[in-house]
Design a protein around this motif. Sequence first.
Motif, PDB file in Angstrom:
ATOM      1  N   ASP A 171       0.809  -1.205   0.000  1.00  0.00           N
ATOM      2  CA  ASP A 171       0.000   0.000   0.000  1.00  0.00           C
ATOM      3  C   ASP A 171       0.853   1.271   0.000  1.00  0.00           C
ATOM      4  O   ASP A 171       0.307   2.379  -0.122  1.00  0.00           O
ATOM      5  CB  ASP A 171      -0.946   0.019   1.210  1.00  0.00           C
ATOM      6  CG  ASP A 171      -0.203  -0.061   2.530  1.00  0.00           C
ATOM      7  OD1 ASP A 171       1.003  -0.407   2.516  1.00  0.00           O
ATOM      8  OD2 ASP A 171      -0.812   0.223   3.574  1.00  0.00           O
ATOM      9  N   LYS A 172       2.169   1.122   0.134  1.00  0.00           N
ATOM     10  CA  LYS A 172       3.072   2.272   0.074  1.00  0.00           C
ATOM     11  C   LYS A 172       3.863   2.330  -1.225  1.00  0.00           C
ATOM     12  O   LYS A 172       4.647   3.261  -1.435  1.00  0.00           O
ATOM     13  CB  LYS A 172       4.055   2.226   1.253  1.00  0.00           C
ATOM     14  CG  LYS A 172       3.400   2.306   2.618  1.00  0.00           C
ATOM     15  CD  LYS A 172       2.656   3.624   2.808  1.00  0.00           C
ATOM     16  CE  LYS A 172       2.053   3.713   4.209  1.00  0.00           C
ATOM     17  NZ  LYS A 172       1.282   4.968   4.402  1.00  0.00           N
ATOM     18  N   LEU A 173       3.649   1.373  -2.118  1.00  0.00           N
ATOM     19  CA  LEU A 173       4.450   1.317  -3.334  1.00  0.00           C
ATOM     20  C   LEU A 173       4.177   2.510  -4.239  1.00  0.00           C
ATOM     21  O   LEU A 173       5.098   3.112  -4.799  1.00  0.00           O
ATOM     22  CB  LEU A 173       4.164   0.010  -4.085  1.00  0.00           C
ATOM     23  CG  LEU A 173       5.048  -0.287  -5.296  1.00  0.00           C
ATOM     24  CD1 LEU A 173       6.511  -0.338  -4.899  1.00  0.00           C
ATOM     25  CD2 LEU A 173       4.629  -1.593  -5.954  1.00  0.00           C
ATOM     26  N   GLN A 174       2.915   2.866  -4.383  1.00  0.00           N
ATOM     27  CA  GLN A 174       2.595   4.023  -5.225  1.00  0.00           C
ATOM     28  C   GLN A 174       3.101   5.319  -4.598  1.00  0.00           C
ATOM     29  O   GLN A 174       3.515   6.243  -5.310  1.00  0.00           O
ATOM     30  CB  GLN A 174       1.092   4.111  -5.459  1.00  0.00           C
ATOM     31  CG  GLN A 174       0.699   5.164  -6.491  1.00  0.00           C
ATOM     32  CD  GLN A 174      -0.795   5.277  -6.665  1.00  0.00           C
ATOM     33  OE1 GLN A 174      -1.554   4.870  -5.797  1.00  0.00           O
ATOM     34  NE2 GLN A 174      -1.230   5.827  -7.782  1.00  0.00           N
ATOM     35  N   LEU A 175       3.081   5.390  -3.279  1.00  0.00           N
ATOM     36  CA  LEU A 175       3.624   6.565  -2.593  1.00  0.00           C
ATOM     37  C   LEU A 175       5.109   6.708  -2.876  1.00  0.00           C
ATOM     38  O   LEU A 175       5.600   7.821  -3.138  1.00  0.00           O
ATOM     39  CB  LEU A 175       3.371   6.446  -1.095  1.00  0.00           C
ATOM     40  CG  LEU A 175       3.959   7.544  -0.203  1.00  0.00           C
ATOM     41  CD1 LEU A 175       3.366   8.904  -0.565  1.00  0.00           C
ATOM     42  CD2 LEU A 175       3.735   7.230   1.269  1.00  0.00           C
ATOM     43  N   ILE A 176       5.835   5.595  -2.875  1.00  0.00           N
ATOM     44  CA  ILE A 176       7.264   5.637  -3.186  1.00  0.00           C
ATOM     45  C   ILE A 176       7.485   6.088  -4.625  1.00  0.00           C
ATOM     46  O   ILE A 176       8.353   6.923  -4.909  1.00  0.00           O
ATOM     47  CB  ILE A 176       7.898   4.255  -2.939  1.00  0.00           C
ATOM     48  CG1 ILE A 176       7.844   3.900  -1.452  1.00  0.00           C
ATOM     49  CG2 ILE A 176       9.339   4.222  -3.443  1.00  0.00           C
ATOM     50  CD1 ILE A 176       8.298   2.488  -1.138  1.00  0.00           C
ATOM     51  N   GLY A 177       6.694   5.548  -5.561  1.00  0.00           N
ATOM     52  CA  GLY A 177       6.852   5.920  -6.963  1.00  0.00           C
ATOM     53  C   GLY A 177       6.564   7.380  -7.236  1.00  0.00           C
ATOM     54  O   GLY A 177       7.334   8.059  -7.932  1.00  0.00           O
ATOM     55  N   SER A 178       5.467   7.888  -6.686  1.00  0.00           N
ATOM     56  CA  SER A 178       5.125   9.292  -6.923  1.00  0.00           C
ATOM     57  C   SER A 178       6.122  10.225  -6.256  1.00  0.00           C
ATOM     58  O   SER A 178       6.490  11.272  -6.820  1.00  0.00           O
ATOM     59  CB  SER A 178       3.704   9.574  -6.405  1.00  0.00           C
ATOM     60  OG  SER A 178       3.593   9.246  -5.029  1.00  0.00           O
ATOM     61  N   THR A 179       6.600   9.877  -5.064  1.00  0.00           N
ATOM     62  CA  THR A 179       7.598  10.712  -4.394  1.00  0.00           C
ATOM     63  C   THR A 179       8.927  10.678  -5.144  1.00  0.00           C
ATOM     64  O   THR A 179       9.631  11.700  -5.220  1.00  0.00           O
ATOM     65  CB  THR A 179       7.796  10.246  -2.948  1.00  0.00           C
ATOM     66  OG1 THR A 179       6.534  10.175  -2.282  1.00  0.00           O
ATOM     67  CG2 THR A 179       8.687  11.208  -2.199  1.00  0.00           C
TER      68      THR A 179
END
Length: 430
Positions: free
Chosen positions: A243-251
């Motif tokens: 659930d944090k993978l997209q957060l890592i990608g966008s950041t």
Amino acid sequence: MPMPRNSRPSRGKGSRSTKIQSMENTRSDAVKAMESQEGNKEENSQAKKSPSSPQGVAKKRPAFGDLTNAHQNHPKQSKKVAVKDTAKKVLRNAVAHDVCKNSKKYGPKSLPEEEASVSSEPIVKEEAILVEEEEPSVEGSSAEEEPGPSKQMPTNETRKVEDDPYANNEYAKEIFTYMRKREEFFPISNYMVKQHDISKEMRAILVDWMVEVQENFELTHETLYLAVKLVDHYLMQVVCLRDKLQLIGSTAILIAAKFEERCPPCIDDFLYICDDAYQREEILRMEINILHTLKFDINIPIAYRFLRRFAKCAHVDMEVLTLSRFICELTLQEYDFVQERASKLAASSFFLALKMKNLGNWTPPLECYSGYQSTDLFSLVKRLNFLLTYQPQDKLKAVRTKYSHKIFFEVAKTPTLDMLELEEILKNSV
């Protein structure tokens, strides 16, 4: 009866009071106008201010939604609508269970008429010309400084370099020598063995989405390549939940954009494309976490810069360079290529593009400036050709769709080489 010379006409009380009342009304109207402007200004301050912010309030999608570009059955639409719509795709929560199934397809949302009428073809900021500051320098070359069998370009190539008044080639040689050395400090290990909540397929879907974000915000390709590198180096050191993978990608895109772009998107833009799945504070914390984890050393060598260097050395046209970029960009989604050096990956992609266009062998100038002989690239060239020929085309289509556009010379439609034919070509190249 004529009035005396020094006398003035008398003004009645009515005319005086009318003038005063008119002045008061004018002042009242001005105050109301200022209040209205302040109200509008305060209202507009709640909106996103970035010029790259996606316009049009379309229905948002949940986080971890379908990112597979599966909208080929929809009727043709304006390019602006298509580009804006794709950026609102996000990773779906169920990707861990079955990433290959596309259970739902989303159609494009309508945008305001004045926005839909604006052409938004993929921007190729750096494609108009090859980078002149990366012009190969032939002065002072020696066996100790440049690897390869040929240490100096032929006379005709030297003349081309010296006759170019726009070539800032004084530091190109030192820059790329420095970049080759820095590759040794950024190796990537097989980090998926310790990632228990994410998989290679999830990473591929994330990168596919990052390609769409790069198109939507009209970012440079350097930003995309660097962002993928940041994701890999961060995941190599930190165990990540799905659930944090997209957060890592966008950041990672945000950090890379700050490093590469003149006008990077703002945080609100990334909150929008993630469908408000994360809060502003989460992005800020993740940004600090990534930078501290990588010790703020984010000047990572990327394959795209080497590609442009090799194309400049070989004096090829934009179509050949674009084809090699397409081949190289396909590898961003493939976890099996993350451990390859950026310079070698770029050289192999360019080598395969030359063979696909039947433009000859790996020349001595290319061996000189790339540092690789043709035999050093054969194994990786075969893997790239296999990827180009046999990669499934029914999902994760962002890169192929992007390079099927006319502005990219439709290089994604270039006929591929048969594996046996490539084997024969490589034998004759020795």
